[in-house]
Design a protein around this motif. Structure first.
Motif, PDB file in Angstrom:
ATOM      1  N   ARG A 501       4.448 -23.305   1.099  1.00 28.41           N
ATOM      2  CA  ARG A 501       5.972 -23.689   0.188  1.00 28.41           C
ATOM      3  C   ARG A 501       5.869 -25.081   0.633  1.00 28.41           C
ATOM      4  NH1 ARG A 501      10.532 -22.575  -0.975  1.00 28.41           N
ATOM      5  NH2 ARG A 501      10.282 -23.655  -2.481  1.00 28.41           N
ATOM      6  N   HIS A 502       5.016 -25.762   2.124  1.00 24.90           N
ATOM      7  CA  HIS A 502       4.808 -27.132   2.201  1.00 24.90           C
ATOM      8  C   HIS A 502       3.499 -27.602   1.448  1.00 24.90           C
ATOM      9  CE1 HIS A 502       7.840 -25.773   4.857  1.00 24.90           C
ATOM     10  NE2 HIS A 502       7.888 -27.327   4.202  1.00 24.90           N
ATOM     11  N   ALA A 503       3.933 -28.628   0.734  1.00 25.80           N
ATOM     12  CA  ALA A 503       2.479 -29.614   0.020  1.00 25.80           C
ATOM     13  C   ALA A 503       2.567 -30.554   0.744  1.00 25.80           C
ATOM     14  CB  ALA A 503       2.900 -29.600  -1.646  1.00 25.80           C
ATOM     15  N   TYR A 504       1.396 -30.792   1.457  1.00 25.19           N
ATOM     16  CA  TYR A 504       0.848 -31.537   2.534  1.00 25.19           C
ATOM     17  C   TYR A 504       0.606 -32.395   1.372  1.00 25.19           C
ATOM     18  CZ  TYR A 504       2.208 -28.496   6.248  1.00 25.19           C
ATOM     19  OH  TYR A 504       2.597 -27.330   6.741  1.00 25.19           O
ATOM     20  N   ARG A 505      -0.535 -32.224   0.744  1.00 23.27           N
ATOM     21  CA  ARG A 505      -2.496 -33.271   0.694  1.00 23.27           C
ATOM     22  C   ARG A 505      -0.754 -34.424  -0.442  1.00 23.27           C
ATOM     23  NH1 ARG A 505      -4.768 -32.465  -4.130  1.00 23.27           N
ATOM     24  NH2 ARG A 505      -4.336 -30.540  -4.136  1.00 23.27           N
ATOM     25  N   VAL A 506      -0.342 -33.715  -1.402  1.00 21.63           N
ATOM     26  CA  VAL A 506       0.334 -34.344  -2.695  1.00 21.63           C
ATOM     27  C   VAL A 506       1.422 -35.000  -3.045  1.00 21.63           C
ATOM     28  CG1 VAL A 506       0.672 -34.208  -5.633  1.00 21.63           C
ATOM     29  CG2 VAL A 506      -1.007 -32.766  -4.481  1.00 21.63           C
ATOM     30  N   PRO A 507       1.628 -36.590  -2.477  1.00 21.17           N
ATOM     31  CA  PRO A 507       3.184 -36.585  -2.642  1.00 21.17           C
ATOM     32  C   PRO A 507       3.920 -36.192  -3.451  1.00 21.17           C
ATOM     33  CG  PRO A 507       0.735 -38.852  -2.344  1.00 21.17           C
ATOM     34  CD  PRO A 507       0.807 -37.458  -3.420  1.00 21.17           C
ATOM     35  N   ARG A 508       5.070 -37.093  -3.201  1.00 22.73           N
ATOM     36  CA  ARG A 508       6.364 -36.214  -4.019  1.00 22.73           C
ATOM     37  C   ARG A 508       7.083 -36.978  -5.221  1.00 22.73           C
ATOM     38  NH1 ARG A 508      11.105 -36.464  -0.086  1.00 22.73           N
ATOM     39  NH2 ARG A 508      10.155 -35.594   1.238  1.00 22.73           N
ATOM     40  N   GLU A 509       6.245 -38.309  -4.764  1.00 26.00           N
ATOM     41  CA  GLU A 509       6.057 -39.252  -6.390  1.00 26.00           C
ATOM     42  C   GLU A 509       4.980 -38.560  -7.247  1.00 26.00           C
ATOM     43  OE1 GLU A 509       7.520 -41.586  -3.141  1.00 26.00           O
ATOM     44  OE2 GLU A 509       5.643 -40.515  -3.245  1.00 26.00           O
ATOM     45  N   ILE A 510       3.958 -37.845  -7.115  1.00 25.49           N
ATOM     46  CA  ILE A 510       3.121 -37.337  -7.774  1.00 25.49           C
ATOM     47  C   ILE A 510       3.732 -36.052  -8.273  1.00 25.49           C
ATOM     48  CG2 ILE A 510       0.927 -36.230  -8.328  1.00 25.49           C
ATOM     49  CD1 ILE A 510       0.179 -39.467  -6.666  1.00 25.49           C
ATOM     50  N   MET A 511       3.859 -35.447  -7.371  1.00 26.97           N
ATOM     51  CA  MET A 511       4.287 -34.069  -7.348  1.00 26.97           C
ATOM     52  C   MET A 511       5.748 -33.657  -8.294  1.00 26.97           C
ATOM     53  SD  MET A 511       3.648 -30.898  -7.012  1.00 26.97           S
ATOM     54  CE  MET A 511       3.128 -30.523  -5.309  1.00 26.97           C
ATOM     55  N   ALA A 512       6.680 -35.184  -8.304  1.00 33.03           N
ATOM     56  CA  ALA A 512       7.553 -35.179  -9.212  1.00 33.03           C
ATOM     57  C   ALA A 512       7.059 -34.742 -10.954  1.00 33.03           C
ATOM     58  CB  ALA A 512       8.541 -36.421  -9.068  1.00 33.03           C
ATOM     59  N   LEU A 513       6.075 -35.152 -10.948  1.00 32.57           N
ATOM     60  CA  LEU A 513       5.915 -35.660 -12.941  1.00 32.57           C
ATOM     61  C   LEU A 513       5.039 -34.334 -12.790  1.00 32.57           C
ATOM     62  CD1 LEU A 513       4.661 -36.975 -15.443  1.00 32.57           C
ATOM     63  CD2 LEU A 513       2.711 -37.617 -13.843  1.00 32.57           C
ATOM     64  N   ALA A 514       4.228 -33.150 -11.806  1.00 38.66           N
ATOM     65  CA  ALA A 514       3.658 -32.400 -12.475  1.00 38.66           C
ATOM     66  C   ALA A 514       4.712 -30.928 -12.458  1.00 38.66           C
ATOM     67  CB  ALA A 514       3.062 -31.473 -11.112  1.00 38.66           C
ATOM     68  N   LEU A 515       5.858 -31.014 -11.906  1.00 36.97           N
ATOM     69  CA  LEU A 515       6.671 -29.411 -11.626  1.00 36.97           C
ATOM     70  C   LEU A 515       7.545 -29.405 -12.903  1.00 36.97           C
ATOM     71  CD1 LEU A 515       8.331 -30.770  -7.814  1.00 36.97           C
ATOM     72  CD2 LEU A 515       6.750 -28.591  -8.262  1.00 36.97           C
ATOM     73  N   PRO A 516       7.960 -30.340 -13.179  1.00 34.89           N
ATOM     74  CA  PRO A 516       8.110 -29.401 -15.007  1.00 34.89           C
ATOM     75  C   PRO A 516       7.647 -28.930 -15.049  1.00 34.89           C
ATOM     76  CG  PRO A 516       8.740 -31.976 -14.257  1.00 34.89           C
ATOM     77  CD  PRO A 516       7.622 -31.841 -13.360  1.00 34.89           C
ATOM     78  N   LEU A 517       6.277 -28.648 -15.603  1.00 36.48           N
ATOM     79  CA  LEU A 517       5.310 -28.176 -16.097  1.00 36.48           C
ATOM     80  C   LEU A 517       5.055 -26.210 -15.479  1.00 36.48           C
ATOM     81  CD1 LEU A 517       1.699 -31.029 -16.653  1.00 36.48           C
ATOM     82  CD2 LEU A 517       3.930 -30.346 -17.821  1.00 36.48           C
ATOM     83  N   LEU A 518       5.393 -26.564 -14.060  1.00 38.16           N
ATOM     84  CA  LEU A 518       5.688 -25.210 -13.100  1.00 38.16           C
ATOM     85  C   LEU A 518       6.399 -24.214 -14.364  1.00 38.16           C
ATOM     86  CD1 LEU A 518       4.367 -23.814 -10.607  1.00 38.16           C
ATOM     87  CD2 LEU A 518       5.746 -25.048  -9.348  1.00 38.16           C
ATOM     88  N   GLU A 519       7.777 -25.031 -14.435  1.00 38.86           N
ATOM     89  CA  GLU A 519       9.216 -24.143 -15.158  1.00 38.86           C
ATOM     90  C   GLU A 519       8.830 -23.751 -16.161  1.00 38.86           C
ATOM     91  OE1 GLU A 519      12.703 -26.982 -14.887  1.00 38.86           O
ATOM     92  OE2 GLU A 519      12.412 -27.701 -12.927  1.00 38.86           O
ATOM     93  N   ARG A 520       7.436 -24.375 -16.547  1.00 39.01           N
ATOM     94  CA  ARG A 520       6.907 -23.616 -18.267  1.00 39.01           C
ATOM     95  C   ARG A 520       6.149 -22.595 -17.939  1.00 39.01           C
ATOM     96  NH1 ARG A 520       8.038 -27.370 -22.525  1.00 39.01           N
ATOM     97  NH2 ARG A 520       7.361 -24.376 -23.697  1.00 39.01           N
ATOM     98  N   ILE A 521       5.018 -22.861 -17.169  1.00 42.21           N
ATOM     99  CA  ILE A 521       3.577 -22.143 -17.063  1.00 42.21           C
ATOM    100  C   ILE A 521       3.999 -21.451 -16.275  1.00 42.21           C
ATOM    101  CG2 ILE A 521       2.220 -23.952 -17.141  1.00 42.21           C
ATOM    102  CD1 ILE A 521       1.701 -24.409 -14.474  1.00 42.21           C
ATOM    103  N   ALA A 522       4.864 -20.970 -15.337  1.00 39.65           N
ATOM    104  CA  ALA A 522       4.759 -20.809 -13.774  1.00 39.65           C
ATOM    105  C   ALA A 522       6.101 -19.872 -13.256  1.00 39.65           C
ATOM    106  CB  ALA A 522       3.549 -20.224 -12.607  1.00 39.65           C
ATOM    107  N   PRO A 523       7.632 -19.431 -14.216  1.00 40.44           N
ATOM    108  CA  PRO A 523       8.891 -19.651 -13.643  1.00 40.44           C
ATOM    109  C   PRO A 523       9.132 -18.745 -12.231  1.00 40.44           C
ATOM    110  CG  PRO A 523       8.250 -18.188 -15.685  1.00 40.44           C
ATOM    111  CD  PRO A 523       7.625 -19.139 -15.517  1.00 40.44           C
ATOM    112  N   GLY A 524       8.105 -17.824 -12.388  1.00 35.12           N
ATOM    113  CA  GLY A 524       8.649 -17.131 -11.002  1.00 35.12           C
ATOM    114  C   GLY A 524       7.968 -17.669  -9.946  1.00 35.12           C
ATOM    115  N   VAL A 525       7.299 -18.514 -10.125  1.00 34.54           N
ATOM    116  CA  VAL A 525       6.748 -19.312  -8.381  1.00 34.54           C
ATOM    117  C   VAL A 525       7.656 -20.340  -7.635  1.00 34.54           C
ATOM    118  CG1 VAL A 525       4.682 -20.489  -7.743  1.00 34.54           C
ATOM    119  CG2 VAL A 525       4.313 -18.627  -9.072  1.00 34.54           C
TER     120      VAL A 525
END
Length: 648
Positions: A501-525
């Motif tokens: 679960r812990h993303a050690y490499r990608v900073p939170r500021e960058i991950m925040a841009l990508a995470l809304p996509l995750l809800e669309r492409i893999a809602p169960g993840v």
């Protein structure tokens, strides 16, 4: 302020290096001890390989120690075993059971540990010390430990992946150290370290289960990725691991063409395995005939009926492989020799080998075998299957409908990625199963098709570990979850799925841009939890032409320290190829090519084009991959409107 025990710990590290140097010198002299020249060469080769495992100790031999409640002396943990002249242990290998608490102990479960001490080093020099009291008596301990990990994460990327042996986290270690059975699936989002877990698991399994496993195979998505990770296992001193891209599993075949998506999907269908089997059987169909030769004045032979019986018996027990064909050859020779003895009786003076040589004379035996038991090459079978309508119709009857058969047919020569599993199917039938491994580790497994998984499965002699992220699946076949993929692997239904679960490499500021996509492409993840904070927010640049603006941004970032990449849609990339390891040029990659890689700075060009040009339904997945490659800086350059799902 320097740690009060920095000097004493430096002295200990110095002694450990002195011991390592003596071990190295002793090993260098081993080659001289061979009793014979051959023995000396073998020992010298072994010693040379062992010496190479010492080299990476210069990056930091010892990275910490643990103090036990019940032991008077601490245990120092490092990259490899080191002992002194009396064979007393100075440093224990990170894979040893004694080192386990270094990675797993917590205040809640200290495992008998009172203190965990971490070292920050530069070569042989000890720079700093961080202490963590497992009874939580040091209030600032966790902050110090976090600082050590963050410093490692903040280091600039290198052209090839580094090992993480000094900073393995508890959630990673429990997967690295898992027993080889049952099969393991590691689901992890961007930056969770799943690739590092897989590579360190290969090393750990061979340390703990070498006699059982003997050799391990690591499979990756493409040659660029395999080059990127290729230095990790040698740096850990491991030489019993073979590392291959999935396209390199079939030896001697070069991929020179690409199939359209609908053809890729059809060739990925496991029904093709039966089609290939029929094609092989048709090309290798037995044509029994008698084998009669005049020998010592008498006609000796094996009748057609007997030949047919021998063919049927061998094929029923052993199939069509080259080994089976050789069994048939020996059965014919034995029957021929029996007839020779029966006919000549007391005048049958020839040995079995002499009779075989007589049959081989002028190629008689070879011609007989070629007629009775044809042995086509896998490439011939698959090429004719795909290029001949009649052969395809015969092999695919009742399996593929006419439209599907028309889709498979082709006139062009060369092989595609999707052809390789077909060649592997044919090869397994004609040559026998390929070399198998005690454990197989597959990275980016979510992109493998069912037929590619069958190809991997043939190489599994024991168990397997697969790593990936279903949210990043961009292969021809999409899976909504691991349960859809696992049945294609031997023992897959027994696999256990674990999540990082812990993303050690990608900073939170960058991950925040990508995470809304995750809800669309893999809602169960479950979304990855970013460990790092404080990076600059992603920057958006709009202008035309986007590609030129992207290179302006890349030129600006090129002056920054660290690796830089530009990620574009395939149409913008064109035919240009750039190596990840060419320091004179900026890598220009598609999202698929960038998958599994990491860079300090990334420029993503024209997200709308990335979404449009991706495989049906996978555009947002490819964009998610592209946005999660950087560890420091993300710049998004576009001329067209951004995809509506990309909100900021």
């Amino acid at each position: 302020m320097a740690h009060p025990e920095l000097a004493s710990e430096q002295a200990y590290v110095d002694r450990a290096y002195e011991c390592l140097d003596r071990m190295r010198e002793a090993l260098a002299r081993v080659g001289e001890s061979g009793a014979t020249e051959v023995a000396a060469e073998a020992i010298d080769a072994w010693a040379s390989r062992r010496l190479r495992t010492f080299a990476d100790a210069e990056r930091g031999l010892c990275f910490g120690r643990i103090d036990f409640e019940t032991m008077p002396d601490p245990v120092y943990v490092g990259r490899r075993w080191v002992h002194d002249g009396d064979h007393a242990v100075m440093v224990v290998n990170w894979q040893a059971p004694a080192a386990r608490p270094f990675y797993t102990a917590t205040p809640a479960e200290p495992h008998g540990i009172t203190l965990r001490r971490r070292f920050r080093t530069r070569g042989r020099e000890l720079l700093d010390i961080s202490d963590e009291a497992l009874d939580a008596s040091l209030a600032d301990a966790m902050v110090s430990v976090d600082d050590f990990l963050l410093e490692e994460l903040d280091r600039v990327r290198e052209a090839r992946m580094r090992d993480i042996v000094a900073t393995i986290q508890a959630d990673q270690y429990r997967l690295i150290a898992r027993d080889p059975v049952p099969p393991l699936v590691v689901q992890g989002g961007p930056g969770t370290g799943k690739t590092a877990v897989g590579l360190h698991r290969a090393s750990f399994l061979l340390y703990a289960h070498r006699a059982e496993l003997r050799r391990v195979l690591v499979v990756g998505p493409n040659p660029t990725f395999m080059d990127y990770v290729s230095h990790v296992l040698p740096a850990l001193g491991e030489e019993s691991v073979e590392q291959r891209a999935v396209a390199e599993l079939v030896e001697g075949v070069q991929v020179t063409r690409a199939d359209p998506l609908d053809v890729q999907r059809l060739k990925a269908d496991v029904r093709l395995a039966e089609v290939v089997r029929r094609a092989v059987e048709a090309r290798a169909e037995a044509r029994p005939e008698e084998l009669v030769v005049r020998l010592d004045g008498v006609f000796v032979g094996v009748r057609e009926r007997e030949v047919a019986e021998l063919v049927a018996t061998v094929r029923a027990e052993h199939g069509l492989s080259a080994v089976s064909r050789d069994r048939f050859r020996m059965s014919v020779l034995r029957r021929f020799y029996e007839d020779y003895g029966e006919r000549l009786r007391g005048a049958a003076f020839r040995t079995f080998d002499e009779v075989e040589r007589a049959l081989r004379k002028e190629g008689r035996l070879t011609r007989f075998l070629d007629r009775v038991w044809p042995a086509p090459r896998p490439e011939q079978v698959v090429r004719q299957l795909l290029s001949s309508r009649a052969r395809l119709a015969e092999a695919a009857a009742g399996i593929l409908d006419p439209d599907e058969q028309a889709l498979l047919g082709r006139a062009a020569r060369g092989w595609s990625d999707a052809d390789l599993p077909l060649l592997d199917e044919a090869g397994a039938l004609l040559h026998g199963l390929p070399r198998a491994y005690g454990h197989v580790i597959v990275d980016e497994a979510q992109d493998l098709t069912p037929m590619q998984l069958r190809m991997v499965g043939r190489r599994v002699a024991g168990s397997f570990t697969i790593l990936g992220d279903v949210a990043q699946a961009t292969g021809p076949v999409s899976y909504s979850g691991w349960k859809e993929l696992l049945p294609y692997l031997p023992g897959g239904l027994d696999a256990e799925v674990e999540e990082l679960r812990h993303a050690y490499r990608v900073p939170r500021e960058i991950m925040a841009l990508a995470l809304p996509l995750l809800e669309r492409i893999a809602p169960g993840v479950e979304p990855p939890l970013s460990y790092r904070v404080g990076a600059e927010p992603p920057r958006f640049v709009r202008g035309e032409p986007a590609f030129a603006r992207a290179y302006e941004e890349a030129a600006r970032l090129a002056g920054e320290e660290g690796l830089l990449a530009v990620i574009v849609a395939p149409s913008l990339r064109g035919g240009e190829t750039t190596s990840l390891f060419d320091e004179t040029r900026i890598p220009l990659l598609t999202p698929r090519e960038a998958k599994g890689l990491e860079f300090d700075h990334v420029v993503v060009v024209e997200p709308a084009a990335i979404v449009e040009e991706a495989v049906d339904g996978q555009g947002l997945r490819e964009l998610y991959v592209a946005l999660t490659r950087p560890t420091r800086t993300l710049v998004v350059v576009h001329a067209r409107p951004l995809p509506p799902e990309l909100t900021w």
